[in-house]
Scaffold this active site. Structure first.
Site, PDB file in Angstrom:
ATOM      1  CG  HIS A  74     -11.127  -4.581  -2.229  1.00 17.52           C
ATOM      2  ND1 HIS A  74     -12.080  -4.031  -1.383  1.00 17.52           N
ATOM      3  CD2 HIS A  74     -10.024  -3.807  -2.103  1.00 17.52           C
ATOM      4  CE1 HIS A  74     -11.567  -2.969  -0.785  1.00 17.52           C
ATOM      5  NE2 HIS A  74     -10.337  -2.803  -1.196  1.00 17.52           N
ATOM      6  CE  LYS A 111      -4.004   0.163   0.583  1.00 13.97           C
ATOM      7  NZ  LYS A 111      -5.089   0.121  -0.424  1.00 13.97           N
TER       8      LYS A 111
END
Length: 320
Positions: A299, A171
């Site tokens: 996801h 991320k």
């Protein structure tokens, strides 16, 4: 079998350390609303919704008057009761429907003695691979504080050892792009035979995303997730970078999926059983993607055990 009650309960689950992303930070917990659907036969089914709190609980209590008396096995009728496109035009009920549908699939499976995967067509596989989800983190005592390449690689090794991950998602979007490139290249050097995924949550301009993509396109990438925002932005990045692109932000319904396929904007659609409105909606979306040879993944949005179970069942039944 008929629904007699719906009971929402908001819970919070602590994080080891605050996780950072381009939109801010999760300071120490995830908030979810757990939904129990009770029937006249004494069975309870369980669902889960992201976010949550008093507003979510009030929304579920408001739905109750429409759903008491409904047969939970009648899932398509349930969808039209909650997500009627005219009635919900200015009041998106998609995530509420997802949580109730999870519970109804749970009830149907208990009633019939089968798994949710069986109700969705049957399993194609019994093992589902997961990727590690690596974040920059603020420190919390002796835990967290990862910022440098060495610190992120150390965290990735710990997660790999503990859980067996063989794919690693980073991320990004917290620090300048060059720092993210350096961290990502360090992960590639540390795990040369394992694929990587990069996700800055759409923080970069098209031009910056192209520059980063070209800097990492020689690495073993699964995909380049939401490097910029919008279908048109993603389409432009895809033209200039030789990495499959992926999204969970700009394709979250069927109208957006149709536009994505028509314009060839994004390669991999990351389905979310909450965002898309339930397991059955995700299976439908996966079938559309299979028709056009589009890839899909699943996801993660900070789910607890109930939604994690839905992700596992989804991963077990779709071929692509």
């Amino acid at each position: 079998m008929r629904i007699v009650d719906i009971v929402p309960t908001t819970v919070t689950v602590p994080l080891e350390a605050p996780i950072r992303h381009s939109n801010g930070v999760h300071w120490g917990r995830f908030v979810r609303t757990v939904v129990e659907v009770r029937t006249d036969e004494g069975l309870s089914g369980w669902g889960e919704m992201g976010g949550g709190g008093e507003s979510a609980e009030a929304a579920f209590r408001g739905l109750k008057q429409y759903l008491v008396g409904h047969d939970p096995i009648q899932l398509e009728a349930l969808r039209w009761k909650i997500c009627n496109p005219t009635a919900s035009l200015y009041n998106n009920r998609t995530q509420l429907h997802a949580a109730v549908e999870f519970a109804c699939l749970d009830l149907a499976g208990k009633k019939l003695g089968v798994s949710a995967g069986d109700l969705l067509g049957g399993r194609l596989r019994d093992r589902i691979p997961f990727a590690a989800y690596l974040f920059f983190r603020y420190p919390n005592g002796e835990v967290g504080g990862e910022e440098t390449p060495d610190e992120v690689v150390r965290l990735a090794r710990e997660l790999r050892t503990r859980y067996g991950f063989r794919s690693h998602k980073m991320k990004c979007g917290v620090f300048p792009p060059d720092h993210d490139i350096e961290v990502y290249q360090a992960l590639a050097a540390a795990f040369p035979n394992e694929p990587l995924r990069l996700d800055p949550n759409g923080a970069w301009s098209v031009e910056e995303a192209i520059r980063v993509g070209r800097a990492i396109e020689h690495l073993r990438n699964d995909y380049f997730e939401d490097p910029t925002y919008g279908l048109e932005g993603m389409r432009r990045v895809r033209r200039f970078v030789r990495i499959p692109t992926a999204t969970n932000t700009v394709v979250v319904d069927f109208e957006q999926l149709a536009s994505c396929i028509r314009t060839e904007a994004v390669d991999v659609i990351l389905l979310d059983t909450t965002f898309w409105g339930g397991l059955r909606q995700c299976v439908k979306a996966a079938a559309v993607c299979e028709t056009f040879q589009w890839g899909v993944g699943v996801h993660s949005s900070g789910e607890l055990g109930i939604q994690l179970a839905t992700m596992l069942h989804l991963g077990s039944v779709i071929p692509n």
